[in-house]
Enzyme design. Sequence first.
Site, PDB file in Angstrom:
ATOM      1  N   HIS A 104       0.917  22.965 -32.124  1.00 40.50           N
ATOM      2  CA  HIS A 104      -0.507  23.275 -32.295  1.00 40.50           C
ATOM      3  C   HIS A 104      -0.736  24.183 -33.504  1.00 40.50           C
ATOM      4  O   HIS A 104      -1.452  23.828 -34.447  1.00 40.50           O
ATOM      5  CB  HIS A 104      -1.038  23.994 -31.051  1.00 40.50           C
ATOM      6  CG  HIS A 104      -0.830  23.265 -29.763  1.00 40.50           C
ATOM      7  ND1 HIS A 104      -1.587  22.186 -29.404  1.00 40.50           N
ATOM      8  CD2 HIS A 104       0.042  23.466 -28.741  1.00 40.50           C
ATOM      9  CE1 HIS A 104      -1.199  21.756 -28.208  1.00 40.50           C
ATOM     10  NE2 HIS A 104      -0.216  22.504 -27.794  1.00 40.50           N
TER      11      HIS A 104
HETATM   12  C1  BDR Z   1      -2.311  27.100 -27.836  1.00 38.43           C
HETATM   13  O1  BDR Z   1      -1.848  27.759 -26.670  1.00 38.43           O
HETATM   14  C2  BDR Z   1      -0.610  28.379 -26.908  1.00 38.43           C
HETATM   15  O2  BDR Z   1       0.289  28.116 -25.875  1.00 38.43           O
HETATM   16  C3  BDR Z   1      -0.109  27.877 -28.239  1.00 38.43           C
HETATM   17  O3  BDR Z   1       0.577  28.902 -28.925  1.00 38.43           O
HETATM   18  C4  BDR Z   1      -1.364  27.462 -28.967  1.00 38.43           C
HETATM   19  O4  BDR Z   1      -1.917  28.519 -29.726  1.00 38.43           O
HETATM   20  C5  BDR Z   1      -2.399  25.611 -27.546  1.00 38.43           C
HETATM   21  O5  BDR Z   1      -3.299  25.371 -26.506  1.00 38.43           O
END
Ligand code: BDR
Length: 307
Positions: A234
């Site tokens: 992400h």
């Molecule tokens: C987001 O949630 C976290 O677990 C990850 O680092 C990312 O920023 C994705 O939903």
Amino acid sequence: MAPRRIILDCDPGVDDALAMLLAFAAPEAVKVEAITTVIGNVMLPQTTANALRILDLAGRTEIPVHAGCPRPIMAPIERKKSVHGGDGLGDIGLPAPTGRAEAEHAVDAIIRLVRENPGEITLCPIGPMTNVAMALIKAPDIAPLIPEIVFMGGAAFRPGNSTPAAEFNFMIDPHAAQVMLTAGVTLTMFGLDVTAQALITPDWMADVEAAGGPITRAAIAMLRAYGHGDPCLHDPCVIAHFIDPSLFQGVDAWVEVETTSPLARGQSIAAVAERHRAGRAPNAHVITGLDTARLFALLREKLLSLD
Ligand code: BDR
Ligand code: CA
């Protein structure tokens, strides 16, 4: 073009760590002025220690780390179980940090750096938006001085990952997300619409690991331990966008977050059509499309360049 000067506001987090490494590998595109940390994937002392551990790993200990908010705006929370492992970095045995966080709070560091460099500092929250919201609340004068906020959060046109309605960063602190979204700053949103397309494959990891040195191998070890059920890169999408914006496409929308409904807490609502925006101009460019193959080729090239 001069590199984009950014504050990376994060909650490392394996994919946050990968975003840091990608930024360090692309000095032609990004200059990390400071790293600010927030509660999120793990509790604040751990996200701060993890940011420092990644600076050690990458040999970039000159970059200041400022610890920020230890809880979301409305209520304290406990973070115990995470797809990022017990220590937030996949429990791969990275050593304890050699350095320390600065004395200055993250919120004050954001305010100071933006005021000292008007029009220059892009904010990149890739965790819950608590620090950014608190900075905008404490110092509303900074909003017009911020050229852009490029963030990972939300899910405009698809279900969430934390709940059916909500993406994790918006879910943890929906009020902070709402403050950020309505601050009048130019926004680019990397929500699950695009980041869920950055799905890591075992073949990609094996290939990069075989070609890489110690930094790459640590990165791949973290990735292997990460994301049961959610193995997506992400946060690195935010950084990849500065390196090669042609990897992504999006749409303009008016985006807000649900803060009150217990069922839909943290849900992002994106109005694209004029009739849904009801006279409001779009407040965000919502990224929806990604050339996944080219993203992973870029990540490979940049990670290998660190060793
Ligand atoms: C987001 O949630 C976290 O677990 C990850 O680092 C990312 O920023 C994705 O939903
Ligand atoms: Ca994150």
